[in-house]
Enzyme design. Structure first.
Site, PDB file in Angstrom:
ATOM      1  N   SER A 125       0.792  -1.231   0.000  1.00  9.38           N
ATOM      2  CA  SER A 125       0.000   0.000   0.000  1.00  9.38           C
ATOM      3  C   SER A 125       0.821   1.276   0.000  1.00  9.38           C
ATOM      4  CB  SER A 125      -0.958   0.004   1.189  1.00  9.38           C
ATOM      5  OG  SER A 125      -2.028  -0.877   0.960  1.00  9.38           O
ATOM      6  N   LYS A 142       0.064   3.701  -2.763  1.00  6.42           N
ATOM      7  CA  LYS A 142      -0.979   4.734  -2.668  1.00  6.42           C
ATOM      8  C   LYS A 142      -0.381   6.135  -2.547  1.00  6.42           C
ATOM      9  CE  LYS A 142      -4.597   1.822  -0.575  1.00  6.42           C
ATOM     10  NZ  LYS A 142      -3.936   0.514  -0.488  1.00  6.42           N
ATOM     11  N   SER A 193      -6.149   3.023   4.321  1.00  3.82           N
ATOM     12  CA  SER A 193      -5.568   2.289   3.195  1.00  3.82           C
ATOM     13  C   SER A 193      -6.648   1.651   2.326  1.00  3.82           C
ATOM     14  CB  SER A 193      -4.587   1.217   3.699  1.00  3.82           C
ATOM     15  OG  SER A 193      -3.645   0.897   2.704  1.00  3.82           O
TER      16      SER A 193
END
Length: 485
Positions: free
Chosen positions: A75, A78, A319
């Site tokens: 993640s 991101k 997330s």
């Protein structure tokens, strides 16, 4: 393990650099040995780590270990997606969902088709669809003499990302992507429903099941019972919306679980037809899935999301994968008029190039980091962190990052229960990342002298429990927060 006091002399730095050889290099930093000791922890034996620490003001490198080694970021990807979205779409960008018609009004009748057109909003909820139906009813419409068309063509029909694991298919974080979707909660877990199983007091009795939003789009095979143990689970059969419940829930207790649906547009169709019926609006024509709205239409009602600078708060704090994928495809539609992940990746690359970054040194295939084909180095992530700090939207993006040790859910996010009672608490703003054998932590931290640092630590291919690697990340963060010139 904490940092020893940072050294000052150039001679000592040179000596340490020679001793470290090609494994790690340093510049104007006095704690290479301490960092090296952390990275030599047995938990990392056989694993690969990329770690870089830089001065946030000057960009100078303070420590590096395999800085250009490309690893799966999970993640942490991101960071790229959201920073690019703030630039490409803008902090005030809003997703829209529209109720359109190419017909004419005749009293309480609408002669022509009614179109529900989704432009990718991952935050829209059932109550918002009910509000759209209520807006139509407030105009006096009680009958639609045409078809009800559900237009999700703003994005392509690829519902999952490149090389997403089949194991994630039924999870909320692996939910299908559609331009016309619905979220069951204010976390905006679009494409999922909330399944609540309640166990009666009598052991052996079947659990009762509620689904939110309430819909008959899903079917149940309920073999779950009230009983001891922690064996309750839900499985959705591939290609269907048959939920298979099994195992036991403790008597008098309940279990809530988010489960992704097969074809979110179909779920929206089911829910919106409910909303119209609640308003006493009858549609005489067919339900048409995936039809494109014509150019000559009238906007009858519209729902807009919160601005992007607000949406990135739950996205980054929690997330949120589906929101990230929606942003990626929205960028593709904005820049190339194609709502595809591939077009979105090109848009992200354009942003990175404008910041002077080498896009050939990384690989991105989705928006969330769920694919293991994403490859990024700590060098690239610290480059991004430095570039972001110079943008006009930086403060909103920086504050949307999880903040260490702050247990308020929409402040601390995924770092809310980490690094409490340390100098990193309410200091570290960073993005976490987790997959099987993958852990990452990248962000901003201020040291004991008030100097802001950027750092990125990516770890792949470990076989120990993920918590052990997270603990090492925390020790790196604490060391950085305690460091002194």
């Amino acid at each position: 393990m904490h940092f020893a006091k940072w050294f000052h002399t150039s001679a000592l730095l040179v000596g340490l650099s020679l001793l470290l050889g090609g494994c790690a290099s340093v510049s104007q930093m006095s704690t290479p040995a301490a960092l090296d000791k952390l990275l030599s922890d047995p938990a990392l034996h056989g694993a690969t780590v990329s770690l870089m620490v830089r001065d946030a003001r000057t960009g100078s490198t303070l420590y590096q270990h395999n800085p250009r080694t490309r690893l799966v970021p999970a993640s942490n990807l991101k960071l790229l997606t959201t920073a690019a979205a703030m630039d490409v779409l803008g902090p005030q960008y809003r997703f829209s969902t529209q109720l359109l018609s190419n017909g004419i009004r005749q009293g309480d009748r609408l002669t022509g088709n009614l179109y529900l057109r989704g432009l990718g909003d991952p935050s829209i909820q059932f109550a918002d669809y009910q509000a759209l139906a209520a807006q139509l009813a407030s105009q006096g419409v009680r009958q639609v003499q045409g078809d009800l068309v559900f237009d999700d063509t703003w994005f392509d029909a690829e519902r999952l990302g490149v090389d997403w694991s089949h194991d994630d298919e039924t999870t909320y974080y692996g939910a299908q992507i559609s331009a016309l979707t619905v979220s069951p909660n204010t976390d905006f877990d679009a494409g999922s429903v909330l399944v609540t199983a309640k166990a009666p007091l009598r052991a052996g009795s079947p659990v009762s099941v509620d689904i939110f939003p309430s819909t008959d789009y899903l079917q149940l095979s309920n073999r779950a019972v009230s009983g001891p143990g922690n064996s309750y689970g839900i499985n959705r059969r591939h290609g269907t919306n048959l939920l298979q419940l099994s195992g036991a829930v403790a008597p008098g207790r309940q279990s809530q679980q988010l489960v992704s649906v097969w074809e979110p547009t179909q779920l929206v169709a089911n829910l919106f037809e409910q909303a119209l019926a609640q308003q006493g609006i009858m549609v005489l024509g067919r339900r048409v899935m995936g039809g494109a709205s014509p150019a000559a239409v009238t906007v009858l009602a519209e729902h807009q999301s919160a601005p992007l600078q607000e949406l990135i708060v739950p996205l980054l704090k929690l997330s949120n994968n589906n929101m990230s994928e929606a942003l990626l495809k929205a960028m593709g539609r904005q820049t190339a008029n194609r709502g595809t992940a591939a077009a979105g990746v090109v848009a992200v690359g354009g942003f990175l190039k404008r910041q002077g970054m080498d896009t050939a040194a990384l690989n991105q295939v989705d928006g969330s980091g769920l694919s293991r084909r994403n490859l990024v180095s700590s060098q690239a992530l610290t480059d991004l962190l430095l570039a972001a700090s110079k943008q006009p939207w930086f403060n909103a993006w920086y504050n949307a990052l999880p903040i260490a040790g702050n247990t308020d859910r929409m402040t601390g996010g995924s770092l809310g229960h980490r690094l409490r009672a340390t100098p990193a608490q309410n200091n570290l703003h960073a993005k976490t990342g987790s997959m099987g054998g993958v852990s990452s932590l990248s962000g901003y931290i201020t040291d004991a002298q008030g100097r802001k640092l950027v750092f990125s630590m990516l770890t792949n291919n470990y076989v120990v429990a993920g918590a052990q690697v997270k603990a090492l990340e925390d020790r790196v963060a604490v060391s950085l927060s305690r460091s002194e010139d």
